[in-house]
Design a protein around this motif. Structure first.
Motif, PDB file in Angstrom:
ATOM      1  N   ASP A   1       0.810  -1.226   0.000  1.00  0.00           N
ATOM      2  CA  ASP A   1       0.000   0.000   0.000  1.00  0.00           C
ATOM      3  C   ASP A   1       0.841   1.273   0.000  1.00  0.00           C
ATOM      4  O   ASP A   1       0.318   2.354  -0.254  1.00  0.00           O
ATOM      5  CB  ASP A   1      -0.943   0.008   1.211  1.00  0.00           C
ATOM      6  N   THR A   2       2.119   1.175   0.301  1.00  0.00           N
ATOM      7  CA  THR A   2       2.972   2.365   0.284  1.00  0.00           C
ATOM      8  C   THR A   2       4.030   2.295  -0.816  1.00  0.00           C
ATOM      9  O   THR A   2       4.893   3.151  -0.894  1.00  0.00           O
ATOM     10  CB  THR A   2       3.670   2.558   1.647  1.00  0.00           C
ATOM     11  N   ALA A   3       3.960   1.276  -1.652  1.00  0.00           N
ATOM     12  CA  ALA A   3       4.958   1.110  -2.709  1.00  0.00           C
ATOM     13  C   ALA A   3       4.766   2.146  -3.812  1.00  0.00           C
ATOM     14  O   ALA A   3       3.648   2.579  -4.096  1.00  0.00           O
ATOM     15  CB  ALA A   3       4.863  -0.297  -3.302  1.00  0.00           C
ATOM     16  N   SER A   4       5.866   2.517  -4.445  1.00  0.00           N
ATOM     17  CA  SER A   4       5.789   3.505  -5.522  1.00  0.00           C
ATOM     18  C   SER A   4       6.939   3.291  -6.501  1.00  0.00           C
ATOM     19  O   SER A   4       7.897   2.573  -6.217  1.00  0.00           O
ATOM     20  CB  SER A   4       5.844   4.933  -4.960  1.00  0.00           C
ATOM     21  N   VAL A   5       6.808   3.920  -7.664  1.00  0.00           N
ATOM     22  CA  VAL A   5       7.903   3.980  -8.629  1.00  0.00           C
ATOM     23  C   VAL A   5       8.375   5.425  -8.689  1.00  0.00           C
ATOM     24  O   VAL A   5       7.654   6.341  -8.286  1.00  0.00           O
ATOM     25  CB  VAL A   5       7.447   3.491 -10.024  1.00  0.00           C
ATOM     26  N   PRO A   6       9.586   5.682  -9.176  1.00  0.00           N
ATOM     27  CA  PRO A   6      10.114   7.052  -9.188  1.00  0.00           C
ATOM     28  C   PRO A   6       9.209   8.019  -9.939  1.00  0.00           C
ATOM     29  O   PRO A   6       8.565   7.663 -10.922  1.00  0.00           O
ATOM     30  CB  PRO A   6      11.468   6.890  -9.894  1.00  0.00           C
ATOM     31  N   GLU A   7       9.180   9.235  -9.471  1.00  0.00           N
ATOM     32  CA  GLU A   7       8.369  10.277 -10.099  1.00  0.00           C
ATOM     33  C   GLU A   7       8.764  10.447 -11.565  1.00  0.00           C
ATOM     34  O   GLU A   7       9.933  10.347 -11.936  1.00  0.00           O
ATOM     35  CB  GLU A   7       8.563  11.606  -9.361  1.00  0.00           C
ATOM     36  N   GLY A   8       7.757  10.694 -12.385  1.00  0.00           N
ATOM     37  CA  GLY A   8       7.996  10.925 -13.798  1.00  0.00           C
ATOM     38  C   GLY A   8       8.027   9.665 -14.636  1.00  0.00           C
ATOM     39  O   GLY A   8       8.196   9.744 -15.854  1.00  0.00           O
ATOM     40  N   ARG A   9       7.858   8.493 -13.991  1.00  0.00           N
ATOM     41  CA  ARG A   9       7.873   7.235 -14.739  1.00  0.00           C
ATOM     42  C   ARG A   9       6.492   6.588 -14.706  1.00  0.00           C
ATOM     43  O   ARG A   9       5.754   6.707 -13.726  1.00  0.00           O
ATOM     44  CB  ARG A   9       8.917   6.277 -14.166  1.00  0.00           C
ATOM     45  N   ARG A  10       6.158   5.910 -15.791  1.00  0.00           N
ATOM     46  CA  ARG A  10       4.895   5.166 -15.885  1.00  0.00           C
ATOM     47  C   ARG A  10       5.237   3.773 -16.407  1.00  0.00           C
ATOM     48  O   ARG A  10       5.826   3.636 -17.480  1.00  0.00           O
ATOM     49  CB  ARG A  10       3.913   5.880 -16.812  1.00  0.00           C
ATOM     50  N   ILE A  11       4.848   2.764 -15.644  1.00  0.00           N
ATOM     51  CA  ILE A  11       5.204   1.385 -15.971  1.00  0.00           C
ATOM     52  C   ILE A  11       3.947   0.600 -16.346  1.00  0.00           C
ATOM     53  O   ILE A  11       2.944   0.635 -15.622  1.00  0.00           O
ATOM     54  CB  ILE A  11       5.887   0.687 -14.775  1.00  0.00           C
TER      55      ILE A  11
END
Length: 255
Positions: A16-26
């Motif tokens: 629930d707190t996981a994220s990818v770096p800002e500016g990226r879309r996977i």
């Protein structure tokens, strides 16, 4: 030994707190298994979604098992290669079915026998061979035929697939990981084949694991992992996980 123990204590990231770096879309795509028709549909949805969502460094990750079971594995590989050539930012994980495909491509009779048993028959028939010829070949003759049948470009392409990809708080693999083992020390055999031990683990992993390999009717979020193999080859539902910042969404061919 101390260094190994310390590596195992890296902070784990709850889903629930996981994220990818800002500016990226996977965009992570689950097991295609020879369904080129569904892959084309899902890619159209991904392009539409990516356009509507605005600027970002977009990337597509295939979780492996592009081949076998479905009717057009050769077509899937053509589509994947064209996508890589045109879009560039596309990565592919080695699934257990790709592993066996490469072994069968060498003409090894034992590998061809196993390949046939796990869905390779459909892959073979997606190349330039008739059902009549296929039926008439015994396993020894089929093993001799396959190296001349499979496209060298396909074999080279699959040979370059990766075993794991880590982006932000997520690790992308085909089958799963060996619980308790650092990502840097995972064996390829586990990354491509593991099932029960991985699925039974409830403790947080070093990263949230995004995987295919194990079929479920819908996306499976289980705290420490996200499974997106929705059985496309028989369900007509090919699924993609979309990650941007801390946002998590899904696209599929059934909606």
């Amino acid at each position: 030994m101390l260094n190994r123990l310390l590596r195992k204590r890296k902070p784990a990231r709850p889903i629930d707190t996981a994220s990818v770096p800002e500016g990226r879309r996977i965009y992570a795509i689950g097991d295609v298994h020879g369904r080129n028709d569904l892959l084309q549909q899902l890619l159209e949805k991904i392009v539409k979604d990516d356009t509507e969502r605005g600027d970002a460094e977009s990337e597509i990750i295939f979780l492996g098992d592009l081949v076998d079971r479905g009717p057009d594995s050769a077509g899937v590989l053509d589509t994947a290669m064209q996508l890589k050539s045109s879009a560039g930012n596309v990565r592919f994980l080695m699934g257990n079915h790709e592993e066996v495909y490469l072994a069968a491509a060498t003409g090894d009779e034992k590998s061809v026998r196993f390949f046939n048993r796990i869905g390779g028959r459909e892959t073979i028939l997606s190349y330039d061979i008739s059902m009549k010829e296929y039926i008439e070949l015994d396993i020894s003759a089929l093993a001799e035929r396959i190296p001349t049948l499979f496209s060298p470009d396909h074999v080279d392409f699959i040979s370059g697939f990766e075993d794991q990809i880590v982006i932000g708080d997520y690790a992308f693999v085909h089958a799963g990981i060996r619980p308790g083992v650092p990502l840097s020390e995972q064996r390829n055999k586990d990354l491509r084949w593991i099932r029960e031990e991985f699925l039974a683990a409830q403790e947080p992993h070093e990263k949230v694991i995004v995987y295919g390999h194990t079929i479920s009717d819908d996306v499976l979020e289980a705290g420490n992992r996200i499974g997106i193999d929705t059985g496309a080859y028989y369900s007509d539902k090919l699924t993609a996980l979309v990650l941007q910042g801390s946002e998590r969404r899904y696209l599929d061919t059934a909606t």
